[in-house]
Design an enzyme around this catalytic site. Structure first.
Site, PDB file in Angstrom:
ATOM      1  N   CYS A  72      52.424 -19.940  32.387  1.00 21.03           N
ATOM      2  CA  CYS A  72      51.447 -20.076  33.361  1.00 21.03           C
ATOM      3  C   CYS A  72      50.620 -21.236  33.079  1.00 21.03           C
ATOM      4  CB  CYS A  72      50.463 -18.717  33.111  1.00 21.03           C
ATOM      5  SG  CYS A  72      49.215 -18.885  34.426  1.00 21.03           S
ATOM      6  N   CYS A  77      43.591 -19.394  30.392  1.00 20.25           N
ATOM      7  CA  CYS A  77      42.758 -18.130  29.679  1.00 20.25           C
ATOM      8  C   CYS A  77      42.851 -17.999  28.335  1.00 20.25           C
ATOM      9  CB  CYS A  77      43.010 -17.043  30.731  1.00 20.25           C
ATOM     10  SG  CYS A  77      43.313 -17.221  32.412  1.00 20.25           S
ATOM     11  N   CYS A 127      45.018 -15.008  26.644  1.00 21.32           N
ATOM     12  CA  CYS A 127      46.371 -14.655  27.243  1.00 21.32           C
ATOM     13  C   CYS A 127      47.604 -15.238  26.627  1.00 21.32           C
ATOM     14  CB  CYS A 127      46.266 -15.081  28.938  1.00 21.32           C
ATOM     15  SG  CYS A 127      47.767 -14.610  29.740  1.00 21.32           S
ATOM     16  N   CYS A 131      52.750  -0.829  38.685  1.00 18.41           N
ATOM     17  CA  CYS A 131      51.998  -2.223  39.081  1.00 18.41           C
ATOM     18  C   CYS A 131      52.780  -3.579  38.568  1.00 18.41           C
ATOM     19  CB  CYS A 131      50.530  -2.108  38.082  1.00 18.41           C
ATOM     20  SG  CYS A 131      49.614  -3.477  38.090  1.00 18.41           S
ATOM     21  N   CYS A 151      50.802  -1.524  43.293  1.00 16.75           N
ATOM     22  CA  CYS A 151      49.972  -2.542  43.066  1.00 16.75           C
ATOM     23  C   CYS A 151      50.750  -3.817  42.375  1.00 16.75           C
ATOM     24  CB  CYS A 151      49.263  -1.957  41.641  1.00 16.75           C
ATOM     25  SG  CYS A 151      48.019  -3.043  41.085  1.00 16.75           S
ATOM     26  N   CYS A 190      41.437  -3.671  42.868  1.00 15.13           N
ATOM     27  CA  CYS A 190      41.337  -3.185  41.485  1.00 15.13           C
ATOM     28  C   CYS A 190      40.767  -4.464  40.612  1.00 15.13           C
ATOM     29  CB  CYS A 190      42.815  -2.803  41.073  1.00 15.13           C
ATOM     30  SG  CYS A 190      42.994  -2.530  39.271  1.00 15.13           S
ATOM     31  N   ARG A 207      39.569   2.599  34.700  1.00 14.44           N
ATOM     32  CA  ARG A 207      40.784   2.527  33.958  1.00 14.44           C
ATOM     33  C   ARG A 207      40.709   2.163  32.403  1.00 14.44           C
ATOM     34  NH1 ARG A 207      44.467  -0.001  36.715  1.00 14.44           N
ATOM     35  NH2 ARG A 207      44.730   2.091  37.912  1.00 14.44           N
TER      36      ARG A 207
HETATM   37  N1  SAM Z   1      47.936 -14.189  36.371  1.00  7.83           N
HETATM   38  C1  SAM Z   1      47.294 -13.137  36.900  1.00  7.83           C
HETATM   39  C2  SAM Z   1      45.841 -13.063  36.798  1.00  7.83           C
HETATM   40  O1  SAM Z   1      45.309 -13.718  35.808  1.00  7.83           O
HETATM   41  O2  SAM Z   1      45.033 -12.378  37.460  1.00  7.83           O
HETATM   42  C3  SAM Z   1      47.726 -11.871  36.564  1.00  7.83           C
HETATM   43  C4  SAM Z   1      48.257 -11.337  35.473  1.00  7.83           C
HETATM   44  S1  SAM Z   1      47.010 -11.314  34.098  1.00  7.83           S
HETATM   45  C5  SAM Z   1      47.698 -11.304  32.799  1.00  7.83           C
HETATM   46  C6  SAM Z   1      46.099  -9.876  34.322  1.00  7.83           C
HETATM   47  C7  SAM Z   1      45.040  -9.480  33.405  1.00  7.83           C
HETATM   48  O3  SAM Z   1      45.372  -9.076  32.385  1.00  7.83           O
HETATM   49  C8  SAM Z   1      44.074 -10.537  33.051  1.00  7.83           C
HETATM   50  O4  SAM Z   1      43.090 -10.670  34.217  1.00  7.83           O
HETATM   51  C9  SAM Z   1      43.279  -9.792  32.009  1.00  7.83           C
HETATM   52  O5  SAM Z   1      42.197  -8.908  32.500  1.00  7.83           O
HETATM   53  C10 SAM Z   1      44.469  -9.071  31.410  1.00  7.83           C
HETATM   54  N2  SAM Z   1      44.602  -9.529  30.132  1.00  7.83           N
HETATM   55  C11 SAM Z   1      45.466 -10.552  29.823  1.00  7.83           C
HETATM   56  N3  SAM Z   1      45.617 -10.768  28.425  1.00  7.83           N
HETATM   57  C12 SAM Z   1      44.785  -9.847  27.983  1.00  7.83           C
HETATM   58  C13 SAM Z   1      44.749  -9.576  26.244  1.00  7.83           C
HETATM   59  N4  SAM Z   1      45.012 -10.274  25.406  1.00  7.83           N
HETATM   60  N5  SAM Z   1      43.820  -8.605  26.282  1.00  7.83           N
HETATM   61  C14 SAM Z   1      43.474  -7.857  27.397  1.00  7.83           C
HETATM   62  N6  SAM Z   1      43.754  -7.986  28.548  1.00  7.83           N
HETATM   63  C15 SAM Z   1      44.389  -9.308  28.873  1.00  7.83           C
HETATM   64  C1  DTB Z   2      44.621  -5.233  33.701  1.00 10.97           C
HETATM   65  O1  DTB Z   2      43.223  -5.140  33.709  1.00 10.97           O
HETATM   66  N1  DTB Z   2      45.196  -5.128  32.500  1.00 10.97           N
HETATM   67  C2  DTB Z   2      46.570  -5.107  32.445  1.00 10.97           C
HETATM   68  C3  DTB Z   2      46.825  -5.253  34.191  1.00 10.97           C
HETATM   69  N2  DTB Z   2      45.428  -5.394  34.646  1.00 10.97           N
HETATM   70  C4  DTB Z   2      47.741  -6.241  34.675  1.00 10.97           C
HETATM   71  C5  DTB Z   2      47.294  -6.208  31.927  1.00 10.97           C
HETATM   72  C6  DTB Z   2      46.765  -6.031  30.308  1.00 10.97           C
HETATM   73  C7  DTB Z   2      47.430  -7.293  29.644  1.00 10.97           C
HETATM   74  C8  DTB Z   2      47.388  -7.043  28.092  1.00 10.97           C
HETATM   75  C9  DTB Z   2      47.879  -8.141  27.276  1.00 10.97           C
HETATM   76  C10 DTB Z   2      49.536  -8.094  27.520  1.00 10.97           C
HETATM   77  O2  DTB Z   2      50.064  -7.152  27.611  1.00 10.97           O
HETATM   78  O3  DTB Z   2      49.852  -9.280  27.781  1.00 10.97           O
HETATM   79 FE1  SF4 Z   3      48.044 -16.952  33.597  1.00  9.83          FE
HETATM   80 FE2  SF4 Z   3      47.272 -15.241  31.830  1.00  9.83          FE
HETATM   81 FE3  SF4 Z   3      45.416 -16.471  33.037  1.00  9.83          FE
HETATM   82 FE4  SF4 Z   3      46.835 -14.752  34.465  1.00  9.83          FE
HETATM   83  S1  SF4 Z   3      45.544 -14.221  32.736  1.00  9.83           S
HETATM   84  S2  SF4 Z   3      45.881 -16.677  35.179  1.00  9.83           S
HETATM   85  S3  SF4 Z   3      48.859 -15.169  33.394  1.00  9.83           S
HETATM   86  S4  SF4 Z   3      46.982 -17.509  31.930  1.00  9.83           S
END
Ligand code: SAM
Ligand code: DTB
Ligand code: SF4
Length: 328
Positions: A68, A72, A75, A112, A143, A203, A275
Site C-alpha cells: 500500500c 499508516c 499497518c 468483509c 462489506c 462502518c 465491534r
Molecule cells: N486500506 C483501507 C483503509 O485504510 O481504510 C482498508 C484496509 S485497512 C487495513 C482497515 C483498517 O484496519 C484500518 O483503518 C485500521 O483501523 C485497521 N488496522 C490496520 N492495521 C491495524 C493494526 N495493526 N492494529 C489494529 N487495527 C489495524
Molecule cells: C477494522 O476496523 N478492523 C479490521 C477491519 N476493520 C478491516 C482490520 C483489523 C486489522 C488488524 C491487523 C491486521 O490483521 O493486519
Molecule cells: Fe494502506 Fe494499511 Fe493505511 Fe489501509 S491502513 S491505507 S492498507 S497503509
C-alpha cells in the site's frame, strides 16, 4: 453529562464536518466515571436497544494484501515499512467466493473484504463488484474496505449489493497527522459522506493504544457519534503491534481503558453495533466478556483478521457457550 442540544448546532452546508451533539468534555466525563458505574450505564443503554446476549459475527478476508502507498504507522501492509507481510495481487473471484461460503458454513452473517489500497482504481473496483455480487448471492451481508472512494464508486458498490462500507476515522483529527501523513482526516470524512449519500451502511471506528491521550480517544468517539448520522457499525480496534512499523514497540494500553472506550462508544451511539475488533487474540475470555458487558455486540469471527491472527473459531464457540451468547 447530557448530550448537547441539537438545536445549538451550527451545520455547514456540506455535511463534511460533524454535528455538535456530544462534546469532548461529556465523553471525558464518562471516561472519568468509576469503571463499574460506567459499565452499568453502558449496559443500561445497551439493553434499551439490543438483546444483550446476541453478538453479530463478521468474517474478514484480505482480498488484496500489502504494497500500500499509504504510511499508516500501525499497518503491516504499508509499502513504506519492512514487515513480514508480502505484497500480493487481487485474489481471484473463485477463491473469494469459496472463503465466503466457508465463513457462512461456520456461522458468520457478514463477509468483509479488505484491500490494501489508498483507494480502488476503476478496473480493480469492477473486480470487487463481482465479489460483492457473488457473496451477496450466497445470502450473506457484504462489506468491503477499499480505502478512499472517488465520485461514482460508492454508487457502483451500492448497485452491486454492498451492505456496509468500512472506513475508519482511526483516531482523533488532532492526533491523525502523528500517525498518518499521506492522507488526512478530512479525506476520510469525505469518503464517509460518499458512502452515506449512496445509501450504504457506514462502518467506521478506530484504533486505540497508538500513543494517543484519553482526550484524543474521547474526541474520536465524539467525531464518530457526531457524524450527521452515526455509523451503523463502530469497530473499536486495539492496536496490534506489527514488527517493522513505527508503532511496533508502543507501550501497551491498560485493558480497562479499552473497556472504557467500548462503553463510551455504546453510550454515545446507542443504536450502533459496536465491534470488539482487532486485538482479541491477546485478550483473556474474561476481558472480552467485560467488553460485551460494556456494550460490544459484534466481532470478527475466523482465525485471521487481515494479516494477523484472531482467536480460533473453537475458542470463540466455547466462549459463546460459556457466556450463553447467541450469534446473529
Ligand atoms: N486500506 C483501507 C483503509 O485504510 O481504510 C482498508 C484496509 S485497512 C487495513 C482497515 C483498517 O484496519 C484500518 O483503518 C485500521 O483501523 C485497521 N488496522 C490496520 N492495521 C491495524 C493494526 N495493526 N492494529 C489494529 N487495527 C489495524
Ligand atoms: C477494522 O476496523 N478492523 C479490521 C477491519 N476493520 C478491516 C482490520 C483489523 C486489522 C488488524 C491487523 C491486521 O490483521 O493486519
Ligand atoms: Fe494502506 Fe494499511 Fe493505511 Fe489501509 S491502513 S491505507 S492498507 S497503509
Amino acid at each position: 453529562m447530557q448530550a448537547s442540544s441539537l438545536a445549538a448546532v451550527s451545520c455547514d452546508t456540506k455535511p463534511l464536518t460533524t454535528v455538535r451533539r456530544w462534546a469532548v468534555e461529556d465523553v471525558l466525563a464518562l471516561y472519568d466515571l468509576p469503571l463499574m458505574d460506567l459499565i452499568w450505564r453502558a449496559q443500561g443503554v445497551h439493553r434499551e436497544h439490543f438483546d444483550p446476549n446476541a453478538i453479530q459475527r463478521s468474517t474478514l478476508l484480505s482480498v488484496k494484501t500489502g504494497g500500500c502507498s499509504e504510511d499508516c504507522s500501525y499497518c503491516s501492509q504499508s509499502a513504506r515499512y519492512e514487515t513480514d507481510t508480502a505484497r500480493e495481487r487481487l485474489m481471484p473471484l473463485d477463491e473469494v467466493v469459496a472463503a465466503a461460503k466457508a465463513a457462512k458454513d461456520k456461522g458468520a452473517s457478514r463477509f468483509c473484504m479488505g484491500a490494501a489500497w489508498k483507494g480502488p482504481k476503476d478496473n480493480d473496483l469492477d473486480r470487487v463488484l463481482d465479489m460483492v455480487r457473488e457473496v451477496k448471492a450466497l445470502g450473506m451481508q457484504t462489506c468491503v474496505t477499499l480505502g478512499m472512494l472517488k465520485d461514482g464508486q460508492a454508487e457502483k458498490l451500492k448497485e452491486a449489493g454492498l451492505d456496509y462500507y468500512n472506513h475508519n476515522l482511526d483516531t482523533d483529527k488532532e492526533f491523525y497527522g502523528q500517525v498518518i501523513k499521506t492522507h488526512t482526516h478530512d479525506d476520510r470524512l469525505d469518503t464517509l459522506d460518499q458512502v452515506r449519500d449512496a445509501g450504504i451502511n457506514v462502518c467506521s471506528g478506530g484504533i486505540i493504544g497508538m500513543g494517543e491521550s484519553r482526550k484524543n480517544r474521547a474526541a474520536l468517539i465524539v467525531q464518530l457519534a457526531n457524524l450527521p448520522k452515526p455509523p451503523e457499525s463502530v469497530p473499536i480496534n486495539n492496536l496490534v503491534p506489527i514488527p517493522g512499523t513505527p508503532l511496533a514497540d508502543n507501550p501497551r494500553l491498560d485493558p480497562f481503558e479499552f473497556v472504557r472506550t467500548i462503553a463510551a462508544a455504546r453510550i454515545t451511539m446507542p443504536t450502533s453495533w459496536v465491534r470488539l475488533s482487532a486485538g482479541r487474540q491477546e485478550m483473556s475470555d474474561e476481558l472480552q466478556a467485560m467488553c460485551f458487558l460494556a456494550g460490544a455486540n459484534s466481532m470478527f469471527y475466523g482465525d485471521f483478521l487481515l494479516t494477523t491472527g484472531n482467536p480460533d473459531i473453537e475458542r470463540d464457540d466455547a466462549l459463546f457457550a460459556r457466556l450463553g451468547i447467541k450469534a446473529v
